[in-house]
Design a protein around this motif. Structure first.
Motif, PDB file in Angstrom:
ATOM      1  N   GLY A 166       0.810  -1.207   0.000  1.00  0.00           N
ATOM      2  CA  GLY A 166       0.000   0.000   0.000  1.00  0.00           C
ATOM      3  C   GLY A 166       0.848   1.264   0.000  1.00  0.00           C
ATOM      4  N   GLY A 167       1.994   1.225   0.681  1.00  0.00           N
ATOM      5  CA  GLY A 167       2.890   2.375   0.669  1.00  0.00           C
ATOM      6  C   GLY A 167       3.433   2.666  -0.718  1.00  0.00           C
ATOM      7  N   VAL A 168       3.754   1.610  -1.465  1.00  0.00           N
ATOM      8  CA  VAL A 168       4.242   1.795  -2.835  1.00  0.00           C
ATOM      9  C   VAL A 168       3.151   2.410  -3.710  1.00  0.00           C
ATOM     10  N   VAL A 169       1.936   1.870  -3.608  1.00  0.00           N
ATOM     11  CA  VAL A 169       0.825   2.397  -4.407  1.00  0.00           C
ATOM     12  C   VAL A 169       0.531   3.847  -4.026  1.00  0.00           C
ATOM     13  N   ARG A 170       0.566   4.148  -2.733  1.00  0.00           N
ATOM     14  CA  ARG A 170       0.314   5.517  -2.283  1.00  0.00           C
ATOM     15  C   ARG A 170       1.387   6.469  -2.796  1.00  0.00           C
ATOM     16  N   SER A 171       2.629   6.006  -2.864  1.00  0.00           N
ATOM     17  CA  SER A 171       3.709   6.846  -3.377  1.00  0.00           C
ATOM     18  C   SER A 171       3.487   7.190  -4.844  1.00  0.00           C
ATOM     19  N   VAL A 172       3.046   6.198  -5.620  1.00  0.00           N
ATOM     20  CA  VAL A 172       2.755   6.451  -7.028  1.00  0.00           C
ATOM     21  C   VAL A 172       1.618   7.461  -7.165  1.00  0.00           C
ATOM     22  N   ALA A 173       0.568   7.275  -6.359  1.00  0.00           N
ATOM     23  CA  ALA A 173      -0.567   8.199  -6.413  1.00  0.00           C
ATOM     24  C   ALA A 173      -0.138   9.607  -6.001  1.00  0.00           C
ATOM     25  N   THR A 174       0.689   9.712  -4.978  1.00  0.00           N
ATOM     26  CA  THR A 174       1.155  11.023  -4.526  1.00  0.00           C
ATOM     27  C   THR A 174       2.009  11.696  -5.583  1.00  0.00           C
ATOM     28  N   PHE A 175       2.872  10.928  -6.253  1.00  0.00           N
ATOM     29  CA  PHE A 175       3.713  11.492  -7.313  1.00  0.00           C
ATOM     30  C   PHE A 175       2.856  12.036  -8.453  1.00  0.00           C
ATOM     31  N   LEU A 176       1.861  11.252  -8.888  1.00  0.00           N
ATOM     32  CA  LEU A 176       0.979  11.726  -9.954  1.00  0.00           C
ATOM     33  C   LEU A 176       0.181  12.950  -9.516  1.00  0.00           C
ATOM     34  N   ALA A 177      -0.312  12.909  -8.280  1.00  0.00           N
ATOM     35  CA  ALA A 177      -1.083  14.047  -7.775  1.00  0.00           C
ATOM     36  C   ALA A 177      -0.214  15.300  -7.696  1.00  0.00           C
ATOM     37  N   TYR A 178       1.050  15.138  -7.327  1.00  0.00           N
ATOM     38  CA  TYR A 178       1.967  16.283  -7.259  1.00  0.00           C
ATOM     39  C   TYR A 178       2.204  16.878  -8.650  1.00  0.00           C
ATOM     40  N   ARG A 179       2.399  16.001  -9.630  1.00  0.00           N
ATOM     41  CA  ARG A 179       2.639  16.482 -10.993  1.00  0.00           C
ATOM     42  C   ARG A 179       1.401  17.139 -11.591  1.00  0.00           C
ATOM     43  N   LEU A 180       0.219  16.716 -11.144  1.00  0.00           N
ATOM     44  CA  LEU A 180      -1.027  17.236 -11.699  1.00  0.00           C
ATOM     45  C   LEU A 180      -1.669  18.291 -10.813  1.00  0.00           C
ATOM     46  N   ASP A 181      -0.969  18.682  -9.746  1.00  0.00           N
ATOM     47  CA  ASP A 181      -1.498  19.677  -8.807  1.00  0.00           C
ATOM     48  C   ASP A 181      -2.817  19.203  -8.187  1.00  0.00           C
ATOM     49  N   LEU A 182      -2.821  17.934  -7.760  1.00  0.00           N
ATOM     50  CA  LEU A 182      -4.014  17.343  -7.144  1.00  0.00           C
ATOM     51  C   LEU A 182      -3.761  16.886  -5.709  1.00  0.00           C
ATOM     52  N   LEU A 183      -2.720  17.403  -5.087  1.00  0.00           N
ATOM     53  CA  LEU A 183      -2.387  16.941  -3.744  1.00  0.00           C
ATOM     54  C   LEU A 183      -3.509  17.227  -2.750  1.00  0.00           C
ATOM     55  N   GLN A 184      -4.138  18.392  -2.878  1.00  0.00           N
ATOM     56  CA  GLN A 184      -5.226  18.723  -1.946  1.00  0.00           C
ATOM     57  C   GLN A 184      -6.399  17.770  -2.131  1.00  0.00           C
ATOM     58  N   SER A 185      -6.731  17.458  -3.367  1.00  0.00           N
ATOM     59  CA  SER A 185      -7.825  16.519  -3.620  1.00  0.00           C
ATOM     60  C   SER A 185      -7.464  15.122  -3.129  1.00  0.00           C
ATOM     61  N   LEU A 186      -6.210  14.716  -3.339  1.00  0.00           N
ATOM     62  CA  LEU A 186      -5.779  13.399  -2.863  1.00  0.00           C
ATOM     63  C   LEU A 186      -5.873  13.323  -1.350  1.00  0.00           C
ATOM     64  N   GLY A 187      -5.526  14.412  -0.665  1.00  0.00           N
ATOM     65  CA  GLY A 187      -5.648  14.438   0.789  1.00  0.00           C
ATOM     66  C   GLY A 187      -7.085  14.265   1.249  1.00  0.00           C
ATOM     67  N   ALA A 188      -8.033  14.838   0.500  1.00  0.00           N
ATOM     68  CA  ALA A 188      -9.454  14.675   0.847  1.00  0.00           C
ATOM     69  C   ALA A 188      -9.904  13.242   0.628  1.00  0.00           C
ATOM     70  N   TRP A 189      -9.399  12.581  -0.422  1.00  0.00           N
ATOM     71  CA  TRP A 189      -9.809  11.205  -0.704  1.00  0.00           C
ATOM     72  C   TRP A 189      -9.204  10.219   0.282  1.00  0.00           C
ATOM     73  N   THR A 190      -8.068  10.560   0.869  1.00  0.00           N
ATOM     74  CA  THR A 190      -7.400   9.623   1.769  1.00  0.00           C
ATOM     75  C   THR A 190      -7.747   9.860   3.238  1.00  0.00           C
ATOM     76  N   ASN A 191      -8.650  10.797   3.528  1.00  0.00           N
ATOM     77  CA  ASN A 191      -9.058  11.044   4.907  1.00  0.00           C
ATOM     78  C   ASN A 191     -10.565  11.251   4.934  1.00  0.00           C
ATOM     79  N   GLY A 192     -11.280  10.273   5.482  1.00  0.00           N
ATOM     80  CA  GLY A 192     -12.730  10.319   5.469  1.00  0.00           C
ATOM     81  C   GLY A 192     -13.295  11.530   6.170  1.00  0.00           C
TER      82      GLY A 192
END
Length: 341
Positions: A166-192
């Motif tokens: 899960g850490g590896v998958v999360r790292s990939v998702a975080t990298f893509l979100a960083y490149r696409l300026d989606l870190l804030q949205s990713l944070g909302a999806w990962t915290n209920g």
């Protein structure tokens, strides 16, 4: 020929065990849960005018029907579904410490949402849900295949591998979100968080109820599949079909909950363990109670998050994460480690 002859008595024995296990618990639990849910609707920054509701005041009705009632329903559906998904995963993996939050399922669903946002610009919630479910199912299947190849004997090593995956998958998702300026949205999806639940933005969660019903219908098959592939095959079940159905239920529930309200960690881990300590491992007997306890646990944590810093609100994912992690540590330290199933 042994399968058709044996499978009937086995299923009958499972149902007989269910009938012996105190039929009053679930009806009483439903009543208590509904009363608590109604009470939770009165908690919020804006006061819910009960007199106004009786008099059909438009403002009071709007507050109830647009915000408070959808939030309560979303809490119950998400809590029940995530807990049931965790119990199914524990049976299929034959390990009490495997759950969507310790098997990379939640992280895979989050990666799917990022990919959907990248590929389908302006994607609707339905599109994101479909992609998230697909990624969650693929990620869980990859982990289970990896665990079969590793042939781990230590029960605690399996969730450890799941956390690493899960850490590896999360790292990939975080990298893509960083490149696409989606870190804030990713944070909302990962915290209920249920604070943004409104009428028109939670209805996808009703699909979770359908997945829970499917899980209950297949409960006996999941129980037999948890005994192992050889045993399930001898009893006339298609082990691969049961596993695929279970993975679909787990992935569907996880993907829908993550898309609509965000990830709720440790819920699918601690609730099934606590219920199994009381009611045993028969899924058909335990699933209704797991659903009720999961919904009640999330409701309690949501109320706590609303009142601990009133009028501000702590996301339910944070509260459940803190409480759930503590319970998880107690389970690891106090309960004898054994395979699920």
């Amino acid at each position: 020929m042994i399968g058709p002859v044996v499978i009937g008595p086995v299923m009958g024995l499972l149902r007989q065990q269910r009938r012996r296990s105190g039929g009053w618990t679930v009806p009483v639990g439903v009543v208590v849960l509904l009363v608590a849910a109604v009470g939770s609707m009165a908690i919020g920054v804006s006061d819910l005018d009960v007199v106004g509701l009786v008099r059909a005041d438009p403002d009071a009705l709007r507050l109830l029907l647009v915000s408070r009632l959808p939030r309560a329903v979303a809490i119950l559906l998400a809590g029940a579904g995530a807990s049931v998904a965790g119990m199914i995963m524990q049976h299929l993996a034959r390990n009490r410490f495997v759950a969507p939050s310790t098997a990379g399922t939640i992280e895979s669903a989050g990666l799917g949402i990022v990919v959907a946002t990248l590929v389908f610009t302006g994607a609707s919630l339905m599109v994101k849900m479909v992609v998230a479910v697909g990624f969650a199912m693929a990620g869980t299947a990859i982990l289970l295949a990896l665990l079969r190849r590793l042939e781990l004997r230590d029960t605690l090593m399996i969730p450890l591998v799941g956390l690493l995956f899960g850490g590896v998958v999360r790292s990939v998702a975080t990298f893509l979100a960083y490149r696409l300026d989606l870190l804030q949205s990713l944070g909302a999806w990962t915290n209920g968080d249920f604070s943004g639940v409104l009428r028109g933005r939670y209805e996808l969660l009703w699909m979770v109820a359908g997945a829970v019903v499917l899980a209950y219908v297949w409960a006996d098959r999941f129980t037999v599949a948890g005994m192992g592939e050889e045993m399930a095959t001898n009893l006339g079940l298609s082990h691969r079909q049961v596993i695929a159905t279970g993975l679909f239920v787990v992935a569907a529930v996880t993907g829908i909950v993550v898309v609509v309200v965000g990830a709720i960690p440790f819920l699918g881990l601690v609730v099934p363990n606590l219920v199994s300590m009381w009611r045993g491992d028969n899924l058909r007997s335990s699933l209704p109670l797991v659903a009720l306890c999961g919904a009640g646990f999330v409701l309690l944590c949501d109320v706590l998050g609303r009142v601990v810093r009133y009028p501000y609100e702590v996301p339910v994912g944070t509260v459940v994460g803190v409480v759930g992690s503590l319970v998880f540590l107690v389970l690891v330290l106090k309960r004898p480690v054994r395979a699920g199933g």
